[in-house]
Scaffold this motif. Structure first.
Motif, mmCIF file in Angstrom:
data_model
loop_
_atom_site.group_PDB
_atom_site.id
_atom_site.type_symbol
_atom_site.label_atom_id
_atom_site.label_comp_id
_atom_site.label_asym_id
_atom_site.label_seq_id
_atom_site.Cartn_x
_atom_site.Cartn_y
_atom_site.Cartn_z
ATOM 1 N N PHE A 195 55.280 47.519 -20.551
ATOM 2 C CA PHE A 195 54.206 47.837 -19.620
ATOM 3 C C PHE A 195 52.927 47.079 -19.963
ATOM 4 N N GLN B 65 50.039 48.451 -20.565
ATOM 5 C CA GLN B 65 49.498 49.115 -21.752
ATOM 6 C C GLN B 65 50.639 49.305 -22.756
ATOM 7 N N THR C 52 51.668 51.937 -24.085
ATOM 8 C CA THR C 52 52.454 53.101 -23.662
ATOM 9 C C THR C 52 53.260 53.681 -24.821
ATOM 10 N N LEU C 53 52.552 53.961 -25.916
ATOM 11 C CA LEU C 53 53.215 54.581 -27.067
ATOM 12 C C LEU C 53 52.896 56.075 -27.068
ATOM 13 N N MET C 54 53.795 56.852 -27.656
ATOM 14 C CA MET C 54 53.536 58.291 -27.774
ATOM 15 C C MET C 54 52.616 58.515 -28.979
ATOM 16 N N PRO C 55 51.411 59.078 -28.770
ATOM 17 C CA PRO C 55 50.457 59.175 -29.872
ATOM 18 C C PRO C 55 50.895 60.151 -30.964
ATOM 19 N N TRP C 56 51.829 61.053 -30.642
ATOM 20 C CA TRP C 56 52.164 62.105 -31.600
ATOM 21 C C TRP C 56 53.253 61.701 -32.579
ATOM 22 N N LEU D 151 62.739 55.701 -29.866
ATOM 23 C CA LEU D 151 62.896 56.557 -28.676
ATOM 24 C C LEU D 151 64.080 56.181 -27.771
ATOM 25 N N PRO D 152 64.219 54.906 -27.356
ATOM 26 C CA PRO D 152 65.338 54.591 -26.447
ATOM 27 C C PRO D 152 66.691 54.921 -27.071
ATOM 28 N N ASP E 93 67.169 57.320 -29.413
ATOM 29 C CA ASP E 93 67.264 58.780 -29.450
ATOM 30 C C ASP E 93 67.720 59.324 -28.104
ATOM 31 N N LEU E 94 67.181 58.752 -27.031
ATOM 32 C CA LEU E 94 67.495 59.261 -25.699
ATOM 33 C C LEU E 94 68.962 59.024 -25.348
ATOM 34 N N ARG F 252 71.236 59.017 -27.640
ATOM 35 C CA ARG F 252 71.973 59.702 -28.706
ATOM 36 C C ARG F 252 72.737 58.747 -29.623
ATOM 37 N N TYR G 192 50.615 55.559 -37.361
ATOM 38 C CA TYR G 192 50.519 56.128 -36.023
ATOM 39 C C TYR G 192 49.891 55.102 -35.093
ATOM 40 N N ARG H 101 47.471 55.064 -33.083
ATOM 41 C CA ARG H 101 46.011 54.931 -33.043
ATOM 42 C C ARG H 101 45.474 54.151 -34.233
ATOM 43 N N ARG I 19 60.014 48.251 -29.274
ATOM 44 C CA ARG I 19 60.728 49.340 -28.608
ATOM 45 C C ARG I 19 61.629 48.797 -27.496
ATOM 46 N N ASP J 239 51.631 60.634 -19.293
ATOM 47 C CA ASP J 239 51.434 59.224 -18.987
ATOM 48 C C ASP J 239 52.562 58.757 -18.047
ATOM 49 N N ASN K 293 53.567 55.918 -17.150
ATOM 50 C CA ASN K 293 54.385 54.833 -17.693
ATOM 51 C C ASN K 293 55.417 55.352 -18.685
ATOM 52 N N LEU K 294 54.983 56.321 -19.510
ATOM 53 C CA LEU K 294 55.947 56.908 -20.447
ATOM 54 C C LEU K 294 57.079 57.600 -19.687
ATOM 55 N N ASN L 128 65.479 54.784 -19.552
ATOM 56 C CA ASN L 128 66.479 55.022 -20.585
ATOM 57 C C ASN L 128 67.372 56.211 -20.241
ATOM 58 N N ALA M 242 66.848 59.316 -19.422
ATOM 59 C CA ALA M 242 66.610 60.593 -20.099
ATOM 60 C C ALA M 242 66.951 61.746 -19.159
ATOM 61 N N GLN N 247 65.430 66.338 -21.964
ATOM 62 C CA GLN N 247 64.833 65.388 -22.912
ATOM 63 C C GLN N 247 63.389 65.091 -22.540
ATOM 64 N N ARG O 279 60.764 66.047 -25.338
ATOM 65 C CA ARG O 279 60.202 64.911 -26.055
ATOM 66 C C ARG O 279 58.916 64.389 -25.446
ATOM 67 N N TRP P 111 47.022 62.896 -34.626
ATOM 68 C CA TRP P 111 47.221 62.100 -33.417
ATOM 69 C C TRP P 111 46.292 62.423 -32.276
ATOM 70 N N ARG Q 258 37.296 57.001 -38.528
ATOM 71 C CA ARG Q 258 37.351 55.696 -37.866
ATOM 72 C C ARG Q 258 35.988 55.103 -37.611
#
Lengths: 273, 261
Positions: free
Chosen positions: A90, A92, A94-98, A107-108, A110-111, A113, A139, A141, A155, B146, B148-149, B156, B158, B162, B166, B252, B261
């Motif tokens: 993308f 951006q 587009t990462l998961m911040p957590w 992630l791909p 994991d989805l 399996r 992380y 950020r 990814r 998001d 895009n996410l 994928n 999902a 999921q 997730r 996060w 920061r």
């Protein structure tokens, strides 16, 4: 025997035929797009903002359906279902911040399996490809914009895709990071034997990266002309300094001006004294 | 003085000044203790009546915490149902709002009549007060994904489950905790208000009951002491929830990042 990259059979990967897209509300985004992309090509969709290039890319990914016409992937179909892998990058990161970079890249897998051990090994090699081996536990950020983008590319590569779709991936980066990532992407394309469709509005980026450029104009989006960038690999930073590079850029620039000129002319005629 | 130390010392200093001024005014003007007791007298009463007041605090706290748990469980379940479809949300949301805007003092008598047992009746009242912030924040959170996410998940292949586990739940966590902070205070307020309405017909042992009794007997120092305990309990609930939020979002989410920061 060593087979040079991209020397395998020229099969069609993407086949778009007479594609039209009208959004709800009547906005005509694309008109009569026909485009075939061969295995191993690096095709850039080049055009001004709002010309529908991202829309076309999302259709290739299957995220949008055409209003009429068809978009088919691997239509020749001597490829099994498991090899029909595509990945999307993308604008951006587009990462998961957590979760960590490692977790994001996994992630791909994991989805779908994939077993933990195998997935972790694949993640490590994908991170190595983009030069982020040291940053798996970080992380998102904590990373710079350029490094976040690398993680995003890792990814995409982790599933070992055959088709990589990129939507202005480096548009938000500074010129220096962008140039470096362009060079690395070109290398990755060559080494991983990828087929890439790359959306950009940068003439310089399109010339540097592509084997072919589809020049688009807007409202509704059409392909004005396709241009084969007939330059050998590898393309180094010196290539950017050559007269030939400049000549390609001028040609594309002229084509783009033609496209926008055609769009502007009725108005300028009306305002003529 | 560094910022971290100031976060605790500055409010403590303000509190101390207020207490000193309060004490000086009350003793200086010889205000009788059945109008405004001095802070020292309130403190002494708190110690003297500790057995009685602490037992009452536990009763009220138990109702508030039961209500909070119920509000979280119900609120999260309702939010999950809401985000399943716009039709469900638009048909049910007005009723959730209705529940939110109806003053609890107006419906508490009904609930107390309908539900014979005092404790469940009070818990129901407090739950109604605490429920809405959890529903509204959690459902906004579950939708604030998001796009895009979401596309990435779909590319994928999902499953719905999921995407929920997730993507939607982690995205909703900061919103959920923001709602929980509000609901924590509201659960306590709801419990106290419901006790007031129930009066002697209630459990006859919560902090609100002590305040009512102390008021009738003009035992103003005890009234103040009970009031202090309610406030302290509210602050404690808030602190525990804040700590949980920090543990869950640490590392996060912007709301829990320190100034490194």
């Amino acid at each position: 025997m060593l087979t040079p990259a991209h020397a395998h059979e020229r099969s069609v990967v993407v086949s778009a035929h007479a594609v039209e897209k009208v959004f709800a509300g009547g906005v005509r985004a694309l008109r009569n797009i026909t485009l075939d992309i061969q295995n191993g090509e690096f095709v850039s969709l080049l055009g001004p903002s709002g010309c529908g290039k991202s829309t076309l890319l999302r259709m290739i990914a299957g995220l949008l359906a055409p209003t009429s016409g068809s978009v088919r992937l691997w239509p020749g179909d001597n490829i099994g279902e498991t090899d029909r892998r595509l990945a999307f990058v993308f604008q951006q990161p587009t990462l998961m911040p957590w979760t960590s970079v490692h977790g994001n890249v996994r992630l791909p897998l994991d989805l779908t399996r994939v077993a933990r051990d195998r997935a972790d090994a694949q993640v490590r090699s994908a991170l190595e490809l983009v030069g982020l081996s040291e940053f798996g536990q970080a992380y998102p950020r904590q990373l710079s914009g350029g490094m976040q983008m690398r993680a995003s590319i890792a990814r995409a590569l982790v599933t070992q895709p055959r088709l990589l779709l990129m939507d202005e991936p480096f548009g938000a980066l500074d010129e220096i990071s962008r140039g470096r990532l362009d060079s690395e992407l070109r290398e990755l394309w060559h080494r991983q034997e990828l087929t890439v469709v790359f959306v950009t509005h940068s003439i310089y980026e399109a010339v540097f990266l592509s084997t072919r450029v589809a020049v688009m104009s807007g409202r509704p989006g059409t392909i004005l002309q396709e241009l084969d960038i007939d330059e050998p690999h590898p393309r180094t930073d010196e290539f950017r300094m050559t007269e030939r590079y400049g000549a390609w850029c001028r040609r594309l620039s002229a084509l783009l001006a033609l496209g926008s000129g055609a769009e502007e002319s009725p108005r300028s005629v009306r305002h003529a004294p | 003085m560094n910022v971290r130390a100031m976060r605790y010392t500055a409010p403590a200093l303000v509190g101390l000044i207020v207490l000193v001024v309060w004490h000086a005014l009350v003793t200086g003007y010889e205000v009788p203790s059945y109008l405004v007791p001095s802070p020292l007298l309130v403190g002494r009463t708190l110690i003297q009546d500790w057995g009685l007041l602490f037992a009452s605090l536990l009763v009220t706290l138990r109702i508030a915490l039961l209500a909070l748990m119920l509000a979280v469980v119900l609120g999260v379940v309702i939010a999950f149902v809401f985000v399943q479809s716009r039709v469900i949300e638009t048909s049910l949301l007005p009723y959730a709002v209705l529940l939110q805007v109806t003053p609890i003092v107006a419906i508490a008598p009904l609930i107390i009549i309908w539900v014979k047992e005092p404790t469940p009746a009070l818990v129901i009242c407090a739950t109604i007060v605490a429920l809405f912030p959890v529903i509204s924040n959690t459902s906004i959170g579950l939708r604030s994904v998001d796009p895009n996410l979401l596309d990435l998940f779909h590319l994928n292949r999902a499953t719905r489950l999921q995407v929920l586990i997730r993507l939607r739940i982690p995205s909703a966590l900061p919103y959920f905790f923001a709602g929980l902070r509000v609901s924590g205070g509201l659960a306590l307020i709801g419990a106290v208000v419901a006790e007031f309405v129930a009066g002697t017909g209630g459990t006859a042992s919560g902090l609100a009951y002590q305040i009512l009794q102390a008021g009738l007997q003009l035992n103003i120092p005890r009234l103040f002491a009970a009031l202090f305990l309610i406030t302290a309990a509210g602050v404690a609930i808030f602190a525990v929830i804040s700590l949980a939020a920090r543990l869950a979002l640490r590392g996060w989410h912007e709301s829990e990042l320190t100034a490194e920061r």
